[in-house]
Design an enzyme around this catalytic site. Structure first.
Site, PDB file in Angstrom:
ATOM      1  N   LYS A   1     -61.235 -76.022  -4.440  1.00  0.00           N
ATOM      2  CA  LYS A   1     -62.162 -76.590  -5.420  1.00  0.00           C
ATOM      3  C   LYS A   1     -61.942 -78.094  -5.539  1.00  0.00           C
ATOM      4  CE  LYS A   1     -63.347 -76.049 -10.320  1.00  0.00           C
ATOM      5  NZ  LYS A   1     -63.171 -75.236 -11.535  1.00  0.00           N
TER       6      LYS A   1
ATOM      7  N   GLU B   1     -50.532 -77.414  -1.287  1.00  0.00           N
ATOM      8  CA  GLU B   1     -50.355 -76.379  -0.263  1.00  0.00           C
ATOM      9  C   GLU B   1     -51.531 -76.397   0.715  1.00  0.00           C
ATOM     10  OE1 GLU B   1     -50.034 -76.007  -3.501  1.00  0.00           O
ATOM     11  OE2 GLU B   1     -48.298 -74.755  -3.977  1.00  0.00           O
TER      12      GLU B   1
ATOM     13  N   GLY C   1     -61.256 -71.306 -10.779  1.00  0.00           N
ATOM     14  CA  GLY C   1     -60.680 -70.869  -9.502  1.00  0.00           C
ATOM     15  C   GLY C   1     -60.569 -69.354  -9.390  1.00  0.00           C
ATOM     16  N   ARG C   2     -60.003 -68.733 -10.423  1.00  0.00           N
ATOM     17  CA  ARG C   2     -59.771 -67.278 -10.329  1.00  0.00           C
ATOM     18  C   ARG C   2     -61.036 -66.471 -10.581  1.00  0.00           C
ATOM     19  NH1 ARG C   2     -57.271 -69.867 -14.203  1.00  0.00           N
ATOM     20  NH2 ARG C   2     -57.613 -69.419 -16.419  1.00  0.00           N
TER      21      ARG C   2
ATOM     22  N   GLU D   1     -53.060 -65.578 -15.446  1.00  0.00           N
ATOM     23  CA  GLU D   1     -53.380 -67.006 -15.545  1.00  0.00           C
ATOM     24  C   GLU D   1     -54.413 -67.225 -16.652  1.00  0.00           C
ATOM     25  OE1 GLU D   1     -53.057 -70.231 -12.169  1.00  0.00           O
ATOM     26  OE2 GLU D   1     -55.058 -69.399 -12.134  1.00  0.00           O
TER      27      GLU D   1
ATOM     28  N   HIS E   1     -43.227 -43.047  -4.307  1.00  0.00           N
ATOM     29  CA  HIS E   1     -41.930 -42.894  -3.642  1.00  0.00           C
ATOM     30  C   HIS E   1     -41.052 -44.128  -3.855  1.00  0.00           C
ATOM     31  CE1 HIS E   1     -43.085 -39.175  -1.538  1.00  0.00           C
ATOM     32  NE2 HIS E   1     -44.290 -39.663  -1.777  1.00  0.00           N
TER      33      HIS E   1
ATOM     34  N   LYS F   1     -45.871 -78.371 -10.773  1.00  0.00           N
ATOM     35  CA  LYS F   1     -46.485 -79.213  -9.730  1.00  0.00           C
ATOM     36  C   LYS F   1     -46.006 -80.660  -9.869  1.00  0.00           C
ATOM     37  CE  LYS F   1     -51.036 -76.968  -9.628  1.00  0.00           C
ATOM     38  NZ  LYS F   1     -52.455 -77.219  -9.872  1.00  0.00           N
TER      39      LYS F   1
HETATM   40  C1  G6Q Z   1     -57.331 -70.655 -10.744  1.00  0.00           C
HETATM   41  C2  G6Q Z   1     -56.460 -71.795 -10.663  1.00  0.00           C
HETATM   42  C3  G6Q Z   1     -55.730 -71.942  -9.356  1.00  0.00           C
HETATM   43  C4  G6Q Z   1     -56.526 -72.592  -8.251  1.00  0.00           C
HETATM   44  C5  G6Q Z   1     -55.567 -73.027  -7.145  1.00  0.00           C
HETATM   45  C6  G6Q Z   1     -56.279 -73.665  -5.999  1.00  0.00           C
HETATM   46  O1  G6Q Z   1     -58.010 -70.359 -11.687  1.00  0.00           O
HETATM   47  O2  G6Q Z   1     -57.123 -72.922 -11.042  1.00  0.00           O
HETATM   48  O3  G6Q Z   1     -55.224 -70.727  -8.869  1.00  0.00           O
HETATM   49  O4  G6Q Z   1     -57.497 -71.727  -7.767  1.00  0.00           O
HETATM   50  O5  G6Q Z   1     -54.616 -73.898  -7.663  1.00  0.00           O
HETATM   51  O6  G6Q Z   1     -56.974 -74.780  -6.423  1.00  0.00           O
HETATM   52  P1  G6Q Z   1     -57.990 -75.503  -5.475  1.00  0.00           P
HETATM   53  O7  G6Q Z   1     -59.101 -74.530  -5.185  1.00  0.00           O
HETATM   54  O8  G6Q Z   1     -58.468 -76.696  -6.224  1.00  0.00           O
HETATM   55  O9  G6Q Z   1     -57.247 -75.845  -4.227  1.00  0.00           O
END
Ligand code: G6Q
Length: 581
Positions: free
Chosen positions: A244, A250, A305-306, A391, A422, A542
């Protein structure tokens, strides 16, 4: 935590400078947000107080007795819609409990908040954003406005572009730089830009083009990238860089490694246009990375994001299963949106699931919930829900900034059945802390092999039965078990479970199931009075990592000013990498 006990916010008091930097870097409201009408402490409601009293009486509730008292309990405490039959009768509650829980939802204005979300109001107040994942699956031609502008037309414009692109890949008409068709797709993303796509790909594998190789890279641990690509030919490989913000450490690290990996074979920087596409809201950063915005699929700040797996973040899913199946999945999400928006709360699946969860969390003090899909295709579902729930609602601050004085999100975990049986079910049956469980079964198998499905079904039903009713000492003794062994073979029972029987796994059914949990999270967040749509709790780590990166990697010995434990660990690591201390 017993309701009413307040806590202070240690981050606010000890990490002021880090937090200030974070506020600058992330989307944040410029002035203190206006407190909405639905702000308010749940524990001050009449219903919560009544539930507190009721919970004292409920300490004596025994599922054996509750079922014996009411022969219809098993069907009464069941709700069914959209091919999902939710049986919540094996929770330690009764009809009076449910009445009070519904009253709590009313007092907490869940319905008004729900209306505000569907209308596109900026209910993510701290970031001054609308929360409109429901617009991502709104049918073409419907209208949902943000700041007076319809967003549904934009959503469909992106879906159409995604569809055209996915079709080219699936028809092997998207050629790599050397003229070979692309047949390996590597999604690079993390968190919300990874967990949904992986989960959906795994869930819908049966509907996917099996000749495409789909891989997902998320971890900054280089082993992840290495394993995802070590057997792929760069000439036939496309990277979907999903982020996003397009600034995530990462993802950007993996994307740069991918570019190097690709260019090591293809040599020419012009090849990037055939082997990299971006999914992002940040056109500037995408261009800076070297991806042509013609190869960028956008979305909007009102998609969290989620909550983004059905936006362009689902591009890899669409490539795998095709635009038609993707559209069916969106239709499933929309079915559940409409069910949630229009169904009275007594029959409303997300509402019931949420309220039973509130009962288990706040009035029976269960700290975790296991989600146990009896469907191997859903083997990443619990991991996906961990982010969605924890989250969203793992918060300690109310909308108005005051600390909560009640428990919020439980820990979510789980593995597909029957594997868990199990492994960790021992603890669920006989451990000292009951674990409420959501059992999920698709009745019709996608691949009907011999007796597998009946065995799977028998197992899930057996688990809910065993957890609810257990086995008493006298029952154990009656089986001839010696008295010294009887305590070990006794099951306490009275352990809460939900059972969801779903028709058959399909893209539409998957969409419905995910939206069920999304809206469950919404209702719980509304009751707990937290903002389910921000995630400040991930920021501090972070910030500190960015400070430590140069300290671990510099050639010259760094001046360390951490605590003695962190300083020593940095020194130990530097030594192991042959760097000066
Ligand atoms: C979700 C969070 C988080 C996000 C990641 C990736 O609700 O905001 O999990 O999706 O940190 O972020 P980017 O899509 O910006 O790389």
């Amino acid at each position: 935590m017993p309701a009413g006990k307040t806590r202070t916010n240690p981050i606010a008091t000890t990490r002021k400078s880090a937090s200030a930097k974070v506020a600058k870097a992330s989307g944040v409201a410029s002035t203190a947000p206006k407190i909405p009408a639905w702000n308010g402490s749940p524990i001050k409601t009449k219903a919560w107080k009544a539930l507190d009293q009721h919970a004292k009486a409920a300490r004596k509730f025994e599922l054996r007795a509750l079922f014996a008292k009411d022969a219809r309990r098993g069907t009464k405490l069941t709700a069914e819609a959209l091919g999902i039959r939710l049986d919540y009768s094996k929770n330690v509650l009764d009809s009076a409990t449910m009445k009070l829980l519904f009253a709590l939802a009313k007092e907490r204005n869940v319905v008004a908040k729900r209306a505000a979300m569907f209308k596109g109001e900026k209910i993510n107040m701290m970031e001054e954003r609308a929360v409109l994942h429901v617009a991502l699956r709104a049918p073409r031609g419907s209208v949902i406005k943000v700041d007076g502008k319809d967003v549904v037309a934009d959503v469909h414009a992106v879906l159409d572009r995604m569809g055209a692109f996915a079709k080219q890949i699936r028809a092997r008409k998207w050629l790599g730089f050397t003229g070979k068709p692309i047949k390996n797709i590597v999604n690079i993303g993390i968190g919300g830009s990874d967990l949904g796509p992986v989960m959906a790909y795994e869930a819908l594998k049966s509907f996917s083009d099996r000749a495409l190789t789909m891989r997902f890279v998320s971890n900054v641990d280089g082993n992840d990238f290495y394993e995802a690509t070590q057997d792929l030919n760069p000439e036939e490989t496309l990277f979907v860089v999903s982020s996003k913000t397009f600034t995530t450490l990462e993802t950007m690290t993996n994307a740069k490694t991918a570019r190097d990996w690709s260019l090591a074979t293809l040599k020419d920087p012009k090849s990037v246009a055939r082997h990299f596409v971006a999914v992002s809201t940040n056109a500037e950063k995408v261009t800076e990375f070297g991806i042509d915005t013609a190869n960028m699929f956008g979305f909007w700040d009102w998609v969290g994001g989620r909550y983004s797996m059905d936006s362009a973040i689902g591009l890899s899913t669409m490539i795998a299963v095709g635009p038609q199946h993707f559209a069916e999945m969106l239709a499933g999400f929309h079915d559940m949106d409409e069910h949630f928006r229009t169904t009275p709360q007594e029959h409303n699946l997300p509402m019931i699931l949420a309220l039973v969860g509130i009962w288990n969390r706040n009035f029976r003090e269960h700290a975790t919930v296991a989600v146990l899909p009896y469907c191997h295709y859903l083997h990443r579902f619990s991991a996906y829900l961990q982010q969605l729930e924890m989250e969203s609602n793992g918060k300690q601050t109310q909308l108005d900034g005051n600390p909560v004085a009640w428990d919020t999100c439980p820990a979510i975990w789980g593995e597909p059945g029957t594997n868990g049986q199990h492994a960790f079910y021992q603890m669920i049956h006989q451990g000292t802390s009951p674990v409420p469980c959501d059992f999920i079964l698709f009745e019709k198998p996608l691949h009907d092999l011999g007796a597998h499905q009946d065995m799977l079904t028998a197992n899930v039903l057996a688990q809910t039965e065993a957890l609810a009713f257990g086995k008493t000492r006298s029952e154990v003794l009656a089986e001839g078990v010696p008295s010294w062994l009887a305590p070990h073979k006794t099951f306490p029972g009275n352990r809460p479970t939900n059972l969801m029987l779903c028709a058959a796994l399909s893209p539409r059914a998957l969409g419905r199931l995910i939206a069920l949990y999304e809206h469950k999270v919404f209702v719980q967040g509304a009751i707990w009075n937290v903002n389910s749509f921000d995630q400040w709790g991930v920021e501090l780590g972070k910030v500190l990592a960015n400070r430590i990166i140069p300290e671990v990697s510099a050639t010259a010995a760094p001046k360390l000013a951490h605590d003695s434990s962190t300083n020593a660990a940095i020194g130990h690591y530097r030594k192991s990498r042959g760097r000066a201390n």
